[in-house]
Motif scaffolding. Structure first.
Motif, PDB file in Angstrom:
ATOM      1  N   LYS A 137      48.590  44.245  33.664  1.00  0.00           N
ATOM      2  CA  LYS A 137      49.683  44.873  34.378  1.00  0.00           C
ATOM      3  C   LYS A 137      50.377  44.010  35.367  1.00  0.00           C
ATOM      4  O   LYS A 137      49.990  43.290  35.914  1.00  0.00           O
ATOM      5  CB  LYS A 137      49.018  46.259  34.957  1.00  0.00           C
ATOM      6  CG  LYS A 137      48.411  46.803  33.738  1.00  0.00           C
ATOM      7  CD  LYS A 137      49.397  47.652  33.244  1.00  0.00           C
ATOM      8  CE  LYS A 137      48.793  48.719  32.135  1.00  0.00           C
ATOM      9  NZ  LYS A 137      49.785  49.684  31.201  1.00  0.00           N
ATOM     10  N   TRP A 140      42.877  49.117  35.241  1.00  0.00           N
ATOM     11  CA  TRP A 140      43.567  48.746  36.430  1.00  0.00           C
ATOM     12  C   TRP A 140      43.650  49.966  37.222  1.00  0.00           C
ATOM     13  O   TRP A 140      44.123  50.686  36.894  1.00  0.00           O
ATOM     14  CB  TRP A 140      44.895  48.053  36.048  1.00  0.00           C
ATOM     15  CG  TRP A 140      44.878  47.020  34.862  1.00  0.00           C
ATOM     16  CD1 TRP A 140      44.538  47.096  33.595  1.00  0.00           C
ATOM     17  CD2 TRP A 140      45.221  45.506  35.265  1.00  0.00           C
ATOM     18  NE1 TRP A 140      44.414  45.745  32.952  1.00  0.00           N
ATOM     19  CE2 TRP A 140      45.027  45.018  34.018  1.00  0.00           C
ATOM     20  CE3 TRP A 140      45.475  44.969  36.346  1.00  0.00           C
ATOM     21  CZ2 TRP A 140      45.161  43.409  33.946  1.00  0.00           C
ATOM     22  CZ3 TRP A 140      45.829  43.379  36.467  1.00  0.00           C
ATOM     23  CH2 TRP A 140      45.651  42.827  35.036  1.00  0.00           C
ATOM     24  N   PRO A 190      48.813  47.275  40.635  1.00  0.00           N
ATOM     25  CA  PRO A 190      47.364  47.519  40.695  1.00  0.00           C
ATOM     26  C   PRO A 190      46.519  46.352  41.888  1.00  0.00           C
ATOM     27  O   PRO A 190      47.455  45.317  42.050  1.00  0.00           O
ATOM     28  CB  PRO A 190      46.890  46.901  39.403  1.00  0.00           C
ATOM     29  CG  PRO A 190      48.041  46.251  38.809  1.00  0.00           C
ATOM     30  CD  PRO A 190      49.217  46.823  39.352  1.00  0.00           C
ATOM     31  N   ILE A 205      40.669  45.462  39.427  1.00  0.00           N
ATOM     32  CA  ILE A 205      40.553  45.873  38.070  1.00  0.00           C
ATOM     33  C   ILE A 205      38.959  46.154  37.987  1.00  0.00           C
ATOM     34  O   ILE A 205      38.114  45.715  38.739  1.00  0.00           O
ATOM     35  CB  ILE A 205      40.693  44.483  36.909  1.00  0.00           C
ATOM     36  CG1 ILE A 205      39.902  43.582  37.334  1.00  0.00           C
ATOM     37  CG2 ILE A 205      42.146  44.352  36.920  1.00  0.00           C
ATOM     38  CD1 ILE A 205      40.115  42.383  36.153  1.00  0.00           C
TER      39      ILE A 205
END
Length: 212
Positions: free
Chosen positions: A71, A118, A123, A126
């Motif tokens: 992401k 995420w 983000p 994780i």
């Protein structure tokens, strides 16, 4: 806190609106509520079919590296060798390889699942599930039974490394604990200085994760 319902005459609506605004601004409980951040999750895959896979080695004891789309322009690098994996994140493979997470091997044989969670639209962490082989607990065929662990990893800016571990078997709410650990600890965690936190009840998976 429940806000009481007021009935105001037509000429007093503005005054009432100001009073309610003042109530929100001066009540500590409501200030905390207003400032509380709620982070959502999104997911990507590290399955080989979704990644660029390459082999490194001498042709006999080859290991593999998967570079997978993540992401916000980040890439996930999964390195596998000697039946162990590491997972790191960076803008590209070279950047991910320089992060502490790229050298964060667990002692026991292990593998990850192919789903990466995420935290937040931009983000900052994780969460991934690992399976750690337990040589002291074997099935009827003599194979180690894997113990599930959730690992929280912080993301750039700053170094990429493990922040927290959650033992899945020991905590029925393991996913929520891992998300809370990410939201509360990832931003300020200092890789190489701070100790990885054990969140919730400890268990065998956490014991195995702490072996080096």
């Amino acid at each position: 806190m429940k806000i009481p319902h007021f009935r105001a005459a037509k000429g007093k609506e503005l005054t009432l609106g100001i009073a309610v605004a003042v109530l929100f601004c001066t009540s500590p409980g409501l200030i905390s509520l207003a400032n509380a951040q709620t982070f959502g999750s999104s997911y990507t895959s590290t399955a080989p079919k979704d990644c660029r896979v390459s082999s490194v080695g001498n042709g006999i004891d080859d290991s593999t590296i998967r570079v997978c789309p993540g992401k916000a322009g980040l890439k996930v690098m999964v390195s596998e060798g000697d039946l162990r994996e590491t997972v790191s994140v960076g803008r590209n493979r070279a950047a991910a390889a320089r992060e502490p997470a790229a050298q964060g091997w667990f002692g026991p044989f292990n593998s990850t699942t192919t789903t990466v969670e995420w935290r937040a639209f931009k983000p900052f962490a994780i969460i991934q599930r690992w399976h750690l082989a337990d040589n002291s607990d074997q099935d009827k065929d003599g194979r180690p039974i894997a113990k599930p662990l959730l690992a929280v990893t912080r993301l750039p800016p700053g170094a990429v490394c493990h922040v927290a571990y959650v033992d899945v078997k020991a905590n029925p709410d393991a996913n929520e604990l891992a998300r809370r650990a990410a939201d509360e600890n990832a931003h300020d965690f200092k890789c190489g200085k701070d100790e990885v936190k054990v969140i919730g009840a400890g268990g065998r998976a956490v014991e195995l994760a702490q072996r080096r």
